[in-house]
Design a protein around this motif. Structure first.
Motif, short mmCIF file in Angstrom:
data_model
loop_
_atom_site.label_atom_id
_atom_site.label_comp_id
_atom_site.label_asym_id
_atom_site.label_seq_id
_atom_site.Cartn_x
_atom_site.Cartn_y
_atom_site.Cartn_z
N SER A 192 50.51 20.64 39.49
CA SER A 192 50.58 19.73 39.09
C SER A 192 51.97 19.25 39.75
CB SER A 192 51.52 21.93 38.79
OG SER A 192 52.40 21.90 39.27
N TYR A 202 60.43 20.11 35.51
CA TYR A 202 58.96 21.25 34.75
C TYR A 202 58.21 21.21 35.02
CZ TYR A 202 63.57 21.38 32.19
OH TYR A 202 64.90 22.02 31.44
N GLU A 219 60.01 26.22 45.74
CA GLU A 219 61.15 27.17 45.24
C GLU A 219 61.86 26.37 45.82
OE1 GLU A 219 58.88 30.05 47.32
OE2 GLU A 219 59.03 31.92 45.34
N LYS A 253 59.58 21.75 43.35
CA LYS A 253 59.93 23.13 42.21
C LYS A 253 58.86 24.12 42.80
CE LYS A 253 60.92 25.08 38.03
NZ LYS A 253 62.48 25.40 37.69
N VAL A 254 57.43 23.97 43.09
CA VAL A 254 56.74 24.88 42.87
C VAL A 254 56.61 24.92 44.54
CG1 VAL A 254 54.98 23.35 41.81
CG2 VAL A 254 54.74 22.63 44.56
N SER A 265 54.95 23.05 36.33
CA SER A 265 54.68 24.42 36.91
C SER A 265 53.17 24.29 37.86
CB SER A 265 55.03 25.46 35.71
OG SER A 265 54.32 24.96 35.09
N GLY A 266 53.24 26.03 37.99
CA GLY A 266 51.98 25.96 38.58
C GLY A 266 51.76 26.01 39.81
#
Lengths: 256, 266
Positions: free
Chosen positions: B235, B228, B133, B130-131, B230-231
């Motif tokens: 995270s 989920y 991308e 997630k972080v 984020s950051g």
């Protein structure tokens, strides 16, 4: 609101608008990032979007491919409204679009070959393994990294990761390219190489591109047209010469 | 007086924010689960990734589960044996250990071990994706990340945890036999015969059923925390850590509920 200009071909016929953004608004809580953005991207051009950090440049291109919802306004890509698209139509649009992420976003658990094969294997067009190999080899040779085919992303340098990421986006022959700070964190030599590749991609694949960057050397190398975002709106739009000769302090601070 | 009332107001505002955020989290989890169910039954199931995740989650956890299961049986036997010897009931040892393992210790301890290994792994992997991308890149490649990353992992944990628990039970009984042989002398055939003679289908069914829920909880929590995240990179650690804490807690809660339901049924 800025006056809309229409670009024409050498013979005077108007160029096709590929991406049309009208009155785009996007807020995060109380923070209005994009207040009223209007811009067009014409067929085959490289549009550079400039602006300070936090002006919503990345948000803008994420809205174009539906990675982020926007609050108001309209985005049309190939004359289709993003907001009206069902998931299938959005998938089709994404197949025609390449997105180079700031971090490269290579899949860590896959080697270079698997990274490049991933979008091809998930395409509705069923490619044979021979075709897949041909396409991945072509894309790798385009970015000059054929030898890295079996390496893992963790074994690559920052510049190599960006190149492989670029190869992954061009492997599907996109019509639109969105570059999110393609040269950030790279040394000047590698930055120049990436800028050169952006121009090559434009020539070879006839792509229409939006390039978000702070790197003025990259801007000078790739820009057909420049748009500057400030305070959530398009602050200035023009070609490289008009930006370089501008007396505006805000613009001068970028083109020192 | 005014300072006191300001402090009180601050406390209420903080409390309100915390309750609001907790309720928002609960509704997000609910929507996340609904989305998983929807994507599971929609067209284009990712079989290849599902089998790969089964291999990653199941096969690669075997060494840890083997050691844990064996030690569980061994320790239980070594600690129970003196008491049973005092009561002259040492022949009940295989049965007692087997029932304990199959009904409670095997499922719960294996699930907790898996919450630590698998839950944190999924949380960290998806959090990192997630972080950096990678999940966005997947979406841009016209791949549904919920279907490709989340559904496959949740189904793999739901299916693999019960298998790992059964395997841990067998290893536990083997460990128990080894423990019984430290101070005694019993053949493996006799030990297993006594062990299996003491268990009934009713011991087995609720224990296996609840392990499917343990698996689902571990998968859902790990995926939710990672998806989920984020950051920045910190995270990822937070996602892994909170996945372990929350899934371990939920495993215990599901176990309490399962025990109550089993008790009512019996």
């Amino acid at each position: 609101m800025m006056e809309e200009k229409i670009q024409t071909h050498k013979n005077g016929t108007p160029k096709r608008v590929v991406i049309d953004i009208k009155n785009l608004k996007k807020s995060f809580g109380k923070l209005e990032v994009l207040k009223d953005v209007n811009l067009q991207v014409y067929e085959g051009e490289n549009l550079v979007v400039l602006g300070k950090s936090g002006t919503g440049k990345s948000v803008l291109i994420k809205c174009i491919v539906g990675l982020m919802d926007f609050d108001d306004g309209n985005i049309s890509v190939f004359e289709e409204h993003i907001k009206d698209m069902n998931p299938e139509a959005l998938s089709n649009l994404r197949r025609r679009t390449g997105f180079l992420f700031q971090s490269g976003a290579l899949y860590d658990s896959m080697n270079v070959k698997q990274n490049l094969e991933f979008p091809l294997l998930r395409s509705p067009t069923k490619f044979s393994q021979e075709e897949i190999d041909k396409k991945t080899n072509e894309a790798l040779s385009h970015v000059g990294l054929e030898k890295a085919i079996l390496q893992m992303p963790s074994q690559l340098s920052g510049g190599q990761r960006k190149r492989i990421s670029l190869a992954r986006t061009i492997v599907t022959n996109p019509e639109i390219m969105l570059y999110d700070e393609p040269t950030t964190g790279l040394d000047p030599v590698t930055s120049d190489e990436i800028s050169g590749l952006i121009r090559d991609v434009q020539r070879q694949y006839k792509t229409s591109s939006i390039i978000i960057t702070h790197d003025i050397n990259c801007v000078r190398s790739v820009a057909d047209r420049i748009v500057m975002l400030k305070d959530g709106i398009v602050y200035k739009e023009g070609d490289l010469a008009s930006f370089e000769s501008s007396d505006d302090q805000e613009i001068k601070s970028f083109f020192k | 007086m005014s300072t006191k009332s300001t402090k009180l107001a601050d406390i209420f505002i903080n409390l309100h924010e915390k309750i609001r955020s907790a309720l928002l989290d609960v509704s997000n989890v609910f929507l996340f689960i609904l989305n998983i169910v929807k994507q599971t039954f929609s067209k284009g199931f990712e079989f290849k990734e599902f089998f790969y995740q089964c291999f990653q989650i199941g096969y690669k956890t075997l060494p840890l589960v083997s050691i844990t299961g064996m030690i569980m049986g061994l320790v239980l036997t070594i600690q129970s044996r003196p008491v049973l010897v005092d009561f002259g009931a040492v022949t009940m040892l295989p049965g007692m250990v087997t029932v304990s393992l199959i009904r409670e210790m095997g499922p719960v301890i294996t699930a907790l071990i898996c919450a630590g290994k698998i839950g944190s792994g999924i949380g960290a992997e998806l959090g990192a994706m997630k972080v950096t991308e990678q999940i966005d890149a997947m979406e841009v490649s016209s791949t549904n990340p919920m279907r490709y990353l989340v559904v496959t992992r949740v189904l793999a944990t739901t299916l693999m945890i019960p298998i790992l628990v059964l395997y841990a039970d067998i290893m536990g009984i083997l460990g128990s036999w080894a423990g019984a042989n430290i101070k005694g002398d019993v053949t493996i055939v006799l030990f297993f015969a006594q062990a299996f003679a003491s268990i009934e289908f009713i011991d087995f069914l609720p224990a296996v059923t609840k392990t499917f829920f343990f698996g689902a909880v571990i998968g859902i929590v790990g995926c939710y925390k990672g998806y989920y995240a984020s950051g920045g990179t910190s995270s990822v650690g937070v996602a892994a850590n909170s996945a372990v804490v929350l899934s371990s807690l939920l495993v215990i809660i599901v176990d309490v509920i399962a025990v109550q339901i089993t008790d009512m049924m019996l």
